[in-house]
Design a protein around this motif. Structure first.
Motif, PDB file in Angstrom:
ATOM      1  N   ARG A   1     -35.340 -19.712  -2.705  1.00  0.00           N
ATOM      2  CA  ARG A   1     -34.572 -20.937  -2.646  1.00  0.00           C
ATOM      3  C   ARG A   1     -33.120 -20.636  -3.012  1.00  0.00           C
ATOM      4  O   ARG A   1     -32.836 -19.716  -3.783  1.00  0.00           O
ATOM      5  N   VAL A   2     -32.215 -21.406  -2.471  1.00  0.00           N
ATOM      6  CA  VAL A   2     -30.794 -21.214  -2.736  1.00  0.00           C
ATOM      7  C   VAL A   2     -30.248 -22.429  -3.471  1.00  0.00           C
ATOM      8  O   VAL A   2     -30.541 -23.570  -3.112  1.00  0.00           O
ATOM      9  N   ILE A   3     -29.490 -22.169  -4.510  1.00  0.00           N
ATOM     10  CA  ILE A   3     -28.775 -23.214  -5.226  1.00  0.00           C
ATOM     11  C   ILE A   3     -27.291 -22.984  -4.971  1.00  0.00           C
ATOM     12  O   ILE A   3     -26.716 -22.001  -5.453  1.00  0.00           O
ATOM     13  N   LEU A   4     -26.704 -23.851  -4.191  1.00  0.00           N
ATOM     14  CA  LEU A   4     -25.285 -23.752  -3.854  1.00  0.00           C
ATOM     15  C   LEU A   4     -24.480 -24.575  -4.854  1.00  0.00           C
ATOM     16  O   LEU A   4     -24.742 -25.762  -5.039  1.00  0.00           O
ATOM     17  N   VAL A   5     -23.538 -23.931  -5.516  1.00  0.00           N
ATOM     18  CA  VAL A   5     -22.687 -24.602  -6.495  1.00  0.00           C
ATOM     19  C   VAL A   5     -21.240 -24.445  -6.043  1.00  0.00           C
ATOM     20  O   VAL A   5     -20.695 -23.341  -6.038  1.00  0.00           O
ATOM     21  N   SER A   6     -20.617 -25.525  -5.643  1.00  0.00           N
ATOM     22  CA  SER A   6     -19.212 -25.464  -5.237  1.00  0.00           C
ATOM     23  C   SER A   6     -18.365 -26.193  -6.273  1.00  0.00           C
ATOM     24  O   SER A   6     -18.797 -27.172  -6.874  1.00  0.00           O
TER      25      SER A   6
ATOM     26  N   ILE B   1     -22.178 -19.304  -5.590  1.00  0.00           N
ATOM     27  CA  ILE B   1     -21.072 -20.001  -6.232  1.00  0.00           C
ATOM     28  C   ILE B   1     -19.872 -19.950  -5.304  1.00  0.00           C
ATOM     29  O   ILE B   1     -19.408 -18.874  -4.931  1.00  0.00           O
ATOM     30  N   VAL B   2     -19.404 -21.119  -4.899  1.00  0.00           N
ATOM     31  CA  VAL B   2     -18.365 -21.186  -3.873  1.00  0.00           C
ATOM     32  C   VAL B   2     -17.157 -21.970  -4.387  1.00  0.00           C
ATOM     33  O   VAL B   2     -17.259 -23.170  -4.654  1.00  0.00           O
TER      34      VAL B   2
ATOM     35  N   ASP C   1     -34.047 -25.929  -1.119  1.00  0.00           N
ATOM     36  CA  ASP C   1     -32.668 -25.565  -1.408  1.00  0.00           C
ATOM     37  C   ASP C   1     -31.929 -26.736  -2.053  1.00  0.00           C
ATOM     38  O   ASP C   1     -32.327 -27.895  -1.900  1.00  0.00           O
ATOM     39  N   ARG C   2     -30.841 -26.411  -2.746  1.00  0.00           N
ATOM     40  CA  ARG C   2     -30.047 -27.438  -3.407  1.00  0.00           C
ATOM     41  C   ARG C   2     -28.566 -27.154  -3.187  1.00  0.00           C
ATOM     42  O   ARG C   2     -28.161 -26.001  -3.064  1.00  0.00           O
ATOM     43  N   ALA C   3     -27.764 -28.192  -3.173  1.00  0.00           N
ATOM     44  CA  ALA C   3     -26.308 -28.047  -3.107  1.00  0.00           C
ATOM     45  C   ALA C   3     -25.687 -29.017  -4.101  1.00  0.00           C
ATOM     46  O   ALA C   3     -25.954 -30.225  -4.058  1.00  0.00           O
ATOM     47  N   PHE C   4     -24.899 -28.479  -4.995  1.00  0.00           N
ATOM     48  CA  PHE C   4     -24.217 -29.275  -6.008  1.00  0.00           C
ATOM     49  C   PHE C   4     -22.711 -29.136  -5.815  1.00  0.00           C
ATOM     50  O   PHE C   4     -22.207 -28.032  -5.628  1.00  0.00           O
ATOM     51  N   CYS C   5     -22.024 -30.241  -5.876  1.00  0.00           N
ATOM     52  CA  CYS C   5     -20.569 -30.259  -5.742  1.00  0.00           C
ATOM     53  C   CYS C   5     -19.993 -30.728  -7.077  1.00  0.00           C
ATOM     54  O   CYS C   5     -20.234 -31.863  -7.500  1.00  0.00           O
ATOM     55  N   ILE C   6     -19.262 -29.838  -7.755  1.00  0.00           N
ATOM     56  CA  ILE C   6     -18.774 -30.107  -9.099  1.00  0.00           C
ATOM     57  C   ILE C   6     -17.278 -30.392  -9.094  1.00  0.00           C
ATOM     58  O   ILE C   6     -16.505 -29.637  -8.502  1.00  0.00           O
ATOM     59  N   PHE C   7     -16.896 -31.452  -9.746  1.00  0.00           N
ATOM     60  CA  PHE C   7     -15.471 -31.680  -9.950  1.00  0.00           C
ATOM     61  C   PHE C   7     -15.239 -32.525 -11.201  1.00  0.00           C
ATOM     62  O   PHE C   7     -16.139 -33.218 -11.681  1.00  0.00           O
ATOM     63  N   ASP C   8     -14.032 -32.419 -11.731  1.00  0.00           N
ATOM     64  CA  ASP C   8     -13.636 -33.210 -12.894  1.00  0.00           C
ATOM     65  C   ASP C   8     -13.121 -34.571 -12.430  1.00  0.00           C
ATOM     66  O   ASP C   8     -12.462 -34.674 -11.400  1.00  0.00           O
ATOM     67  N   THR C   9     -13.411 -35.592 -13.205  1.00  0.00           N
ATOM     68  CA  THR C   9     -12.861 -36.911 -12.884  1.00  0.00           C
ATOM     69  C   THR C   9     -11.449 -37.055 -13.425  1.00  0.00           C
ATOM     70  O   THR C   9     -10.687 -37.914 -12.971  1.00  0.00           O
ATOM     71  N   ASP C  10     -11.102 -36.222 -14.417  1.00  0.00           N
ATOM     72  CA  ASP C  10      -9.812 -36.346 -15.098  1.00  0.00           C
ATOM     73  C   ASP C  10      -9.728 -37.727 -15.756  1.00  0.00           C
ATOM     74  O   ASP C  10     -10.748 -38.338 -16.060  1.00  0.00           O
ATOM     75  N   THR C  11      -8.519 -38.242 -15.941  1.00  0.00           N
ATOM     76  CA  THR C  11      -8.362 -39.538 -16.621  1.00  0.00           C
ATOM     77  C   THR C  11      -7.545 -40.526 -15.804  1.00  0.00           C
ATOM     78  O   THR C  11      -7.211 -41.603 -16.299  1.00  0.00           O
ATOM     79  N   LYS C  12      -7.230 -40.173 -14.573  1.00  0.00           N
ATOM     80  CA  LYS C  12      -6.377 -41.032 -13.748  1.00  0.00           C
ATOM     81  C   LYS C  12      -7.225 -41.948 -12.874  1.00  0.00           C
ATOM     82  O   LYS C  12      -8.054 -41.495 -12.091  1.00  0.00           O
TER      83      LYS C  12
END
Length: 206
Positions: free
Chosen positions: A16-21, A47-48, A77-88
């Motif tokens: 299985r593949v875990i895609l983390v962008s 990791i992309v 398989d899984r794909a996760f898209c990571i980002f910060d929300t920040d404060t704006k």
């Protein structure tokens, strides 16, 4: 099933593949998840780094990478898209649009408010107080004075991962009880990085 299967332009063992962008400017995520890239695992982590720093285009790049790798997100398989929300608050609209696009492709959105380091902090303490990027780092350094950007803190916190998961879920519940959506800028602080860790934990010990 151990037979080879074709994925995109290459063949590999049936793991299985875990895609983390993640946002290309944020190296902390790459350093953290590189700790799980052990080929002896029964999964492969890809990791992309994205070239974009806004949620919508990062999701679009994740879709492109998913197609390139030939991932089946309706299977194992899984794909996760990571980002910060920040404060704006102006980022709120982008987040909502990104979530809507990702849901059509079964891509999971993982956000941290204000930044990924909230996940690291939750290994040490639970907090509901408002945080900006500097205050998260300041709190983290009270527990680990060696911490700085591009520092691999994972070996020192990995034994506390269950504490971090419990704290993140407790924090998520707190924000929801206060009518703040978990992926929103208003839900400060929060992080659902634990969802990736739990997915990894289904197959391997962290």
């Amino acid at each position: 099933m151990n037979t080879d299967r074709k994925r995109g332009n290459y063949s590999r063992k049936s793991k299985r593949v875990i895609l983390v962008s993640y946002e290309g400017k944020n190296k902390t995520e790459k350093i953290y998840f590189n700790n799980f890239c052990n080929r002896e695992n029964d999964f492969i982590i890809q990791i992309v780094p994205g070239n974009e720093t806004d949620p919508v285009n990062l999701v679009k790049q994740t879709i492109q990478k998913k197609n390139e790798l030939g991932l089946d997100l309706d299977a194992d398989d899984r794909a996760f898209c990571i980002f910060d929300t920040d404060t704006k608050m102006q980022k709120e609209k982008q987040i909502i649009e990104a979530i809507n696009i990702a849901s059509k492709y079964n891509i999971k959105i993982v956000t941290s408010c204000p930044c990924f380091e909230v996940w690291l902090l939750l290994h040490y303490e639970y907090t509901t107080g408002y945080l900006d990027n500097d205050s998260v780092i300041s709190k983290l350094r009270k527990h680990n004075d060696k911490y700085e950007k591009n520092y691999n803190i994972y070996p020192e916190i990995k034994t506390y991962v269950n504490t971090a998961i419990a704290n993140a879920k407790k924090l998520e519940k707190y924000q929801l009880e206060n009518e703040r959506e978990k992926n929103s800028v208003e839900a400060n602080p929060h992080t659902n990085v634990y969802e990736i860790i739990e997915d990894i934990n289904k197959y391997n010990v962290v």
